[in-house]
Design a protein around this motif. Structure first.
Motif, mmCIF file in Angstrom:
data_model
loop_
_atom_site.group_PDB
_atom_site.id
_atom_site.type_symbol
_atom_site.label_atom_id
_atom_site.label_comp_id
_atom_site.label_asym_id
_atom_site.label_seq_id
_atom_site.Cartn_x
_atom_site.Cartn_y
_atom_site.Cartn_z
ATOM 1 N N VAL A 21 -9.186 12.261 -0.345
ATOM 2 C CA VAL A 21 -9.711 12.676 -1.768
ATOM 3 C C VAL A 21 -8.834 12.115 -2.591
ATOM 4 C CG1 VAL A 21 -9.935 14.840 -3.174
ATOM 5 C CG2 VAL A 21 -10.699 14.833 -0.880
ATOM 6 N N LEU A 22 -7.529 12.092 -2.450
ATOM 7 C CA LEU A 22 -6.740 11.699 -3.456
ATOM 8 C C LEU A 22 -6.822 10.066 -3.711
ATOM 9 C CD1 LEU A 22 -3.323 13.428 -2.620
ATOM 10 C CD2 LEU A 22 -4.951 13.859 -4.350
ATOM 11 N N GLU A 23 -6.809 9.402 -2.528
ATOM 12 C CA GLU A 23 -6.958 7.934 -2.556
ATOM 13 C C GLU A 23 -8.383 7.393 -3.064
ATOM 14 O OE1 GLU A 23 -3.402 6.626 0.424
ATOM 15 O OE2 GLU A 23 -5.819 6.728 1.494
ATOM 16 N N SER A 24 -9.392 7.997 -2.490
ATOM 17 C CA SER A 24 -10.772 7.406 -2.973
ATOM 18 C C SER A 24 -11.429 8.278 -3.960
ATOM 19 C CB SER A 24 -11.565 8.075 -1.677
ATOM 20 O OG SER A 24 -11.330 7.385 -0.680
ATOM 21 N N PHE A 25 -10.726 9.158 -4.652
ATOM 22 C CA PHE A 25 -11.647 9.994 -5.821
ATOM 23 C C PHE A 25 -10.673 9.994 -7.136
ATOM 24 C CE2 PHE A 25 -14.060 10.786 -1.798
ATOM 25 C CZ PHE A 25 -15.196 9.964 -2.341
ATOM 26 N N ARG A 26 -9.385 10.354 -6.709
ATOM 27 C CA ARG A 26 -8.434 10.831 -7.741
ATOM 28 C C ARG A 26 -7.330 9.753 -8.000
ATOM 29 N NH1 ARG A 26 -8.982 15.239 -9.724
ATOM 30 N NH2 ARG A 26 -6.594 15.632 -10.136
ATOM 31 N N TRP A 27 -7.500 8.574 -7.380
ATOM 32 C CA TRP A 27 -6.487 7.419 -7.580
ATOM 33 C C TRP A 27 -5.956 7.409 -8.892
ATOM 34 C CZ3 TRP A 27 -3.184 5.933 -4.141
ATOM 35 C CH2 TRP A 27 -2.339 4.979 -4.282
ATOM 36 N N THR A 28 -6.745 7.230 -9.855
ATOM 37 C CA THR A 28 -6.069 6.900 -10.946
ATOM 38 C C THR A 28 -5.728 8.037 -11.938
ATOM 39 O OG1 THR A 28 -8.388 6.774 -12.189
ATOM 40 C CG2 THR A 28 -7.381 4.777 -11.124
ATOM 41 N N GLU A 29 -6.078 9.288 -11.567
ATOM 42 C CA GLU A 29 -5.419 10.568 -11.873
ATOM 43 C C GLU A 29 -3.985 10.610 -12.113
ATOM 44 O OE1 GLU A 29 -7.518 12.970 -13.378
ATOM 45 O OE2 GLU A 29 -9.260 11.647 -12.755
ATOM 46 N N PRO A 30 -3.342 11.188 -13.276
ATOM 47 C CA PRO A 30 -1.972 11.280 -13.577
ATOM 48 C C PRO A 30 -1.330 11.959 -12.356
ATOM 49 C CG PRO A 30 -3.086 11.594 -15.536
ATOM 50 C CD PRO A 30 -4.118 11.805 -14.506
ATOM 51 N N ALA A 31 -1.697 13.167 -11.965
ATOM 52 C CA ALA A 31 -1.178 14.040 -10.677
ATOM 53 C C ALA A 31 -1.010 12.861 -9.446
ATOM 54 C CB ALA A 31 -1.838 14.951 -10.445
ATOM 55 N N THR A 32 -2.021 12.346 -9.300
ATOM 56 C CA THR A 32 -2.201 11.442 -8.066
ATOM 57 C C THR A 32 -1.291 10.345 -8.218
ATOM 58 O OG1 THR A 32 -4.375 12.038 -7.725
ATOM 59 C CG2 THR A 32 -3.609 10.065 -6.527
ATOM 60 N N ARG A 33 -1.144 9.550 -9.330
ATOM 61 C CA ARG A 33 -0.406 8.446 -9.403
ATOM 62 C C ARG A 33 1.164 9.037 -9.397
ATOM 63 N NH1 ARG A 33 -2.842 7.784 -14.582
ATOM 64 N NH2 ARG A 33 -0.905 7.957 -15.511
ATOM 65 N N ALA A 47 -6.983 0.473 -7.345
ATOM 66 C CA ALA A 47 -8.123 1.521 -6.943
ATOM 67 C C ALA A 47 -9.222 1.019 -5.962
ATOM 68 C CB ALA A 47 -8.903 1.678 -8.098
ATOM 69 N N PRO A 48 -9.687 -0.266 -5.807
ATOM 70 C CA PRO A 48 -10.422 -0.473 -4.609
ATOM 71 C C PRO A 48 -9.925 -0.558 -3.329
ATOM 72 C CG PRO A 48 -10.709 -1.923 -6.686
ATOM 73 C CD PRO A 48 -9.640 -1.372 -6.841
ATOM 74 N N GLN A 53 -8.663 2.406 1.648
ATOM 75 C CA GLN A 53 -7.808 3.262 2.517
ATOM 76 C C GLN A 53 -7.980 4.597 2.733
ATOM 77 O OE1 GLN A 53 -3.586 1.874 1.840
ATOM 78 N NE2 GLN A 53 -3.026 4.169 1.694
ATOM 79 N N GLY A 54 -8.486 5.346 1.645
ATOM 80 C CA GLY A 54 -8.860 6.724 1.746
ATOM 81 C C GLY A 54 -9.625 6.937 2.696
ATOM 82 N N PHE A 55 -10.733 6.009 3.019
ATOM 83 C CA PHE A 55 -11.929 6.334 4.049
ATOM 84 C C PHE A 55 -11.176 6.183 5.363
ATOM 85 C CE2 PHE A 55 -14.861 6.492 0.952
ATOM 86 C CZ PHE A 55 -15.662 7.380 1.020
#
Length: 125
Positions: A21-33, A47-48, A53-55
């Motif tokens: 979830v973090l890598e594939s959908f929330r990667w650019t969110e501040p908390a994930t960064r 991001a790509p 990698q998330g998958f």
């Protein structure tokens, strides 16, 4: 010992689904960064790669869960799949820390549940 193996393998699978979830959908969110130690510009560029990698993390979780589901009816197959999933998770954590020692905390987070699952899966053989 099997129940302990199942618990640690299930926790490892859940953690890797969360990483998906973090890598594939929330990667650019501040908390994930912040979690992954990337800047806004780095996150946009990577991001790509993170999506892909998330998958990988999701698939490792799925392999592990299928293995756990089969432990009752097809013990050898279930154990093999659970070991394939958790062993790959552990291997990825080892690669992370051997490539960059500053990632030791992340590797420990990523690899502790899989390592314990592998140990207890092997003990129950």
């Amino acid at each position: 010992m099997t129940i302990i193996a199942v618990v640690f393998a299930a926790l490892a699978a859940l953690l890797h689904v969360y990483i998906w979830v973090l890598e594939s959908f929330r990667w650019t969110e501040p908390a994930t960064r912040k979690t992954f130690g990337t800047s806004e510009s780095e996150a946009e560029v990577t991001a790509p790669m993170a999506y892909n990698q998330g998958f990988y993390n999701l698939f490792l979780g799925i392999i592990t869960v299928i293995g756990l589901a089969l432990l009752g009816s097809e013990r050898a197959v279930g154990t093999a799949l659970a070991l394939a999933g958790t062993g790959s998770m552990l291997g990825a954590a080892l690669v992370l820390v051997t490539h960059d020692r500053t990632m030791a905390r992340a590797a420990l987070t990523q690899g502790l549940f899989p390592a314990l699952a592998v140990v207890f899966l092997l003990i129950q053989l």
